[in-house]
Design an enzyme around this catalytic site. Structure first.
Site, PDB file in Angstrom:
ATOM      1  N   ASP A  11     -19.706   4.185  18.636  1.00 41.03           N
ATOM      2  CA  ASP A  11     -18.229   4.400  18.319  1.00 41.03           C
ATOM      3  C   ASP A  11     -17.381   4.432  17.063  1.00 41.03           C
ATOM      4  OD1 ASP A  11     -18.280   4.929  21.268  1.00 41.03           O
ATOM      5  OD2 ASP A  11     -18.064   2.865  21.755  1.00 41.03           O
ATOM      6  N   LYS A  14     -18.430   9.108  15.104  1.00 38.31           N
ATOM      7  CA  LYS A  14     -19.499  10.249  14.700  1.00 38.31           C
ATOM      8  C   LYS A  14     -18.900  11.569  15.016  1.00 38.31           C
ATOM      9  CE  LYS A  14     -22.089   7.918  17.320  1.00 38.31           C
ATOM     10  NZ  LYS A  14     -21.653   6.780  17.553  1.00 38.31           N
ATOM     11  N   GLY A  38     -20.048   9.106  23.822  1.00 43.85           N
ATOM     12  CA  GLY A  38     -19.038   9.624  24.156  1.00 43.85           C
ATOM     13  C   GLY A  38     -18.183  10.047  22.773  1.00 43.85           C
ATOM     14  N   HIS A  39     -18.260  11.263  22.310  1.00 44.61           N
ATOM     15  CA  HIS A  39     -17.831  11.499  20.918  1.00 44.61           C
ATOM     16  C   HIS A  39     -16.490  12.272  21.021  1.00 44.61           C
ATOM     17  CE1 HIS A  39     -22.422  11.283  19.663  1.00 44.61           C
ATOM     18  NE2 HIS A  39     -21.866  10.203  20.223  1.00 44.61           N
ATOM     19  N   GLN A 219     -24.827   6.738  19.833  1.00 46.71           N
ATOM     20  CA  GLN A 219     -24.785   5.040  19.699  1.00 46.71           C
ATOM     21  C   GLN A 219     -24.789   4.770  18.302  1.00 46.71           C
ATOM     22  OE1 GLN A 219     -27.558   6.538  22.326  1.00 46.71           O
ATOM     23  NE2 GLN A 219     -25.865   6.617  23.137  1.00 46.71           N
TER      24      GLN A 219
HETATM   25  P1  GDP Z   1     -18.295   8.310  18.214  1.00 47.72           P
HETATM   26  O1  GDP Z   1     -18.887   7.855  19.624  1.00 47.72           O
HETATM   27  O2  GDP Z   1     -18.773   7.644  17.130  1.00 47.72           O
HETATM   28  O3  GDP Z   1     -18.014   9.931  18.407  1.00 47.72           O
HETATM   29  O4  GDP Z   1     -16.685   7.701  18.439  1.00 47.72           O
HETATM   30  P2  GDP Z   1     -15.743   7.591  19.754  1.00 47.72           P
HETATM   31  O5  GDP Z   1     -15.183   8.958  19.819  1.00 47.72           O
HETATM   32  O6  GDP Z   1     -16.366   7.038  20.885  1.00 47.72           O
HETATM   33  O7  GDP Z   1     -14.802   6.570  19.189  1.00 47.72           O
HETATM   34  C1  GDP Z   1     -13.753   6.885  18.302  1.00 47.72           C
HETATM   35  C2  GDP Z   1     -12.483   7.022  18.525  1.00 47.72           C
HETATM   36  O8  GDP Z   1     -11.468   6.603  17.319  1.00 47.72           O
HETATM   37  C3  GDP Z   1     -11.925   7.966  19.180  1.00 47.72           C
HETATM   38  O9  GDP Z   1     -10.869   7.755  20.083  1.00 47.72           O
HETATM   39  C4  GDP Z   1     -11.482   8.914  17.900  1.00 47.72           C
HETATM   40  O10 GDP Z   1     -10.529   9.760  18.536  1.00 47.72           O
HETATM   41  C5  GDP Z   1     -10.826   7.619  17.240  1.00 47.72           C
HETATM   42  N1  GDP Z   1     -10.864   7.994  15.628  1.00 47.72           N
HETATM   43  C6  GDP Z   1     -11.744   8.562  15.016  1.00 47.72           C
HETATM   44  N2  GDP Z   1     -11.451   8.193  13.842  1.00 47.72           N
HETATM   45  C7  GDP Z   1     -10.189   7.875  13.669  1.00 47.72           C
HETATM   46  C8  GDP Z   1      -9.152   7.309  12.654  1.00 47.72           C
HETATM   47  O11 GDP Z   1      -9.733   7.785  11.378  1.00 47.72           O
HETATM   48  N3  GDP Z   1      -8.092   6.609  12.788  1.00 47.72           N
HETATM   49  C9  GDP Z   1      -7.887   6.560  14.206  1.00 47.72           C
HETATM   50  N4  GDP Z   1      -6.752   5.675  14.383  1.00 47.72           N
HETATM   51  N5  GDP Z   1      -8.585   6.918  15.225  1.00 47.72           N
HETATM   52  C10 GDP Z   1      -9.760   7.431  15.023  1.00 47.72           C
HETATM   53  P1  IMO Z   2     -21.590   6.632  21.174  1.00 46.37           P
HETATM   54  O1  IMO Z   2     -22.718   7.643  20.845  1.00 46.37           O
HETATM   55  C1  IMO Z   2     -21.195   2.395  22.016  1.00 46.37           C
HETATM   56  C2  IMO Z   2     -24.166   0.624  24.786  1.00 46.37           C
HETATM   57  C3  IMO Z   2     -23.667   0.046  26.047  1.00 46.37           C
HETATM   58  C4  IMO Z   2     -24.629  -1.072  26.299  1.00 46.37           C
HETATM   59  C5  IMO Z   2     -25.959  -0.694  25.725  1.00 46.37           C
HETATM   60  C6  IMO Z   2     -26.974  -0.132  26.743  1.00 46.37           C
HETATM   61  O2  IMO Z   2     -20.367   7.212  21.685  1.00 46.37           O
HETATM   62  O3  IMO Z   2     -21.460   5.793  20.242  1.00 46.37           O
HETATM   63  P2  IMO Z   2     -27.008   2.119  27.888  1.00 46.37           P
HETATM   64  O4  IMO Z   2     -26.265   2.878  28.943  1.00 46.37           O
HETATM   65  O5  IMO Z   2     -27.304   2.934  26.670  1.00 46.37           O
HETATM   66  O6  IMO Z   2     -28.423   1.742  28.510  1.00 46.37           O
HETATM   67  O7  IMO Z   2     -26.179   0.858  27.311  1.00 46.37           O
HETATM   68  O8  IMO Z   2     -25.547   0.317  24.648  1.00 46.37           O
HETATM   69  N1  IMO Z   2     -23.788   1.868  24.293  1.00 46.37           N
HETATM   70  C7  IMO Z   2     -22.819   2.415  23.753  1.00 46.37           C
HETATM   71  N2  IMO Z   2     -21.933   1.729  23.139  1.00 46.37           N
HETATM   72  N3  IMO Z   2     -21.047   3.929  22.106  1.00 46.37           N
HETATM   73  C8  IMO Z   2     -22.244   4.413  22.600  1.00 46.37           C
HETATM   74  O9  IMO Z   2     -22.383   5.964  22.353  1.00 46.37           O
HETATM   75  C9  IMO Z   2     -22.939   4.006  23.609  1.00 46.37           C
HETATM   76  N4  IMO Z   2     -24.161   4.226  24.249  1.00 46.37           N
HETATM   77  C10 IMO Z   2     -24.671   3.101  24.828  1.00 46.37           C
HETATM   78  O10 IMO Z   2     -22.320  -0.173  26.299  1.00 46.37           O
HETATM   79  O11 IMO Z   2     -24.233  -2.019  25.707  1.00 46.37           O
HETATM   80 MG    MG Z   3     -18.385   7.024  21.641  1.00 51.04          MG
END
Ligand code: GDP
Ligand code: IMO
Ligand code: MG
Length: 403
Positions: A11, A14, A38-39, A219
């Site tokens: 999270d 990416k 979840g991206h 991840q």
């Molecule tokens: P990923 O799994 O690495 O793609 O990241 P996620 O999408 O799960 O979580 C990142 C969250 O932060 C999302 O809700 C994005 O919309 C938000 N986000 C990303 N970059 C920024 C930023 O520079 N500032 C803020 N405030 N939110 C951001």
């Molecule tokens: P993105 O790509 C954050 C964490 C879960 C748990 C551990 C194992 O959005 O960054 P799993 O279901 O993979 O067996 O769970 O890994 N986890 C993540 N945490 N971002 C993710 O993906 C994750 N994918 C798995 O919360 O701790």
């Molecule tokens: Mg994510």
């Protein structure tokens, strides 16, 4: 081929970084994980949370490749393709490797049953069946996308897997029957057929034709099955080496490796988190950063940036640059810390303190335009990784990037 991956516990942002870079590539490829990821992309007033389709999908040009190292739920990917088609995306650009493994309904059931069995030692998985699907892969009992077009193979593997896990499955309620699982899988396979390709031919054909490929990690480094905070990890290799095995390319194919790092730290699920904050500052980060899981909605644990972990991640991935995200979330804090050493209990024991800044930095489009205190903080993160910071994001929207 270049790689973008997370250097913390996932999270990191990416998705938004890949989205911003994808216009310069011909193919964006996911190399591991499944819909535990979840991206999130925010483009104009549209917000899209992708689970398995690569984050280049809102750029008009690149093809999107779900590589052989992934594990893919048939319902999940079909649902995502449907949603993308609805908003006008040309989904014929989306390809799935015949080597990718299929996540079947019993995988999610086994995932949940194992978590119950672990009791107080539960990992806090996403419950999507990711661990069990990779377990089947390594046990040579899984179903690949290539196998889906051999009904006898699917039937035999599903039967064997249901038999092998019968005791566990009996504890988590009812599943569809063996025949129903097979019939559903074959039906979905027929719908997905136009998307399934020989993944090695596809990718190497493209590379040989001079196409530019961007590999997208899922991840984060500290969730890597071999080098993360084991056993509180996911079941795949999330580090840069995973891009090689997950896409079937040699290390010499890789050019740049960009690590995505949040300006502070978060973690969802159980496991060590040395710089975790259990106070009002942690709460503030969660609220301001909207730190709630994209997949499960769980509140993310929040803490200071961890320079020890950064150094570790730089080594494991051979990083060539870093993108820092969510710097805007730190605006308004009086002071900000970076963890620089751990104590014998594994918790952060030493911190370096930085002056905060109160300016709204959401409009900054260059690093030079950031307030001095924010620049000093960015430079310290850069030193922790030992590679240049190529960009800093200051808001969720595509264009909110300072370069
Ligand atoms: P990923 O799994 O690495 O793609 O990241 P996620 O999408 O799960 O979580 C990142 C969250 O932060 C999302 O809700 C994005 O919309 C938000 N986000 C990303 N970059 C920024 C930023 O520079 N500032 C803020 N405030 N939110 C951001
Ligand atoms: P993105 O790509 C954050 C964490 C879960 C748990 C551990 C194992 O959005 O960054 P799993 O279901 O993979 O067996 O769970 O890994 N986890 C993540 N945490 N971002 C993710 O993906 C994750 N994918 C798995 O919360 O701790
Ligand atoms: Mg994510």
């Amino acid at each position: 081929m270049d790689v973008v991956l997370g250097v913390q516990w996932g999270d990191e942002g990416k998705g938004r970084v890949v989205d911003a870079m994808a216009a310069e590539y011909d193919i964006v490829a996911r190399f591991g994980g499944g819909d535990n990821a979840g991206h999130t992309l925010v483009v104009g007033d549209r917000t899209l949370a992708l689970r398995i389709v690569p984050s280049g999908v809102l750029q008009a040009h690149p093809q999107l490749f779900i590589g052989g190292g992934t594990v893919v739920s048939l319902e999940g990917v079909l649902g995502e393709l449907g949603k993308l088609a609805e908003i006008g995306v040309d989904i014929s650009r989306i390809k799935i490797s015949d080597r990718a493994h299929v996540v079947l309904p019993y995988h999610a059931a086994i995932d949940r049953a194992k978590e119950i069995e672990r009791g107080d030692g539960a990992l806090g998985t996403t419950g999507r069946g990711i661990g069990p699907a990779y377990t089947d892969k390594v046990a040579r009992a899984g179903v690949t996308f290539g196998d889906l077009y051999r009904p006898g193979v699917v039937q035999a593997r599903v039967a064997a897997n249901l038999r092998a896990n019968a005791a566990l499955l009996a504890r988590v309620g009812t599943l569809p029957s063996e025949d129903a699982i097979v019939a559903r899988a074959l039906e979905h396979a027929a719908t997905l057929r136009p998307h399934v390709v020989d993944g090695v031919e596809y990718l190497h054909g493209a590379l040989e034709a001079g196409k530019r490929v961007l590999a997208e990690g899922a991840q984060g480094t500290l969730l890597d099955v071999g080098y993360g905070t084991y056993p509180f990890v996911t079941s795949s290799h999330t580090i840069a080496g995973g891009a090689c095995t997950g896409l079937g390319v040699g290390p010499t194919a890789i050019g740049r490796v960009a690590g995505v790092a949040k300006a502070y730290s978060t973690r969802v699920g159980a496991g060590p988190f040395p710089s975790e904050l259990h106070d009002a500052v942690g709460e503030k980060l969660r609220e301001r950063g909207r730190e709630f899981g994209t997949v499960t909605g769980r509140p993310r644990r929040c803490g200071w940036f961890d320079a020890v972990a950064a150094r570790y991640a730089a080594r494991l991935n051979g990083l060539t640059s870093v993108v820092i995200t969510k710097l805007d979330v730190l605006s308004g804090l009086d002071r900000i810390a970076i963890a620089t050493a751990y104590g014998s209990d594994g918790g952060a024991s030493e911190f370096e303190w930085f002056e905060g800044w109160s300016d709204d930095i959401g409009g900054c489009r260059s690093i030079a335009a950031l307030p001095g205190a924010a620049r000093a903080y960015v430079r310290r993160i850069e030193a922790a990784f030992g590679v240049p910071v190529e960009a800093v994001s200051v808001g969720p929207e595509r264009s909110a990037i300072a370069i």
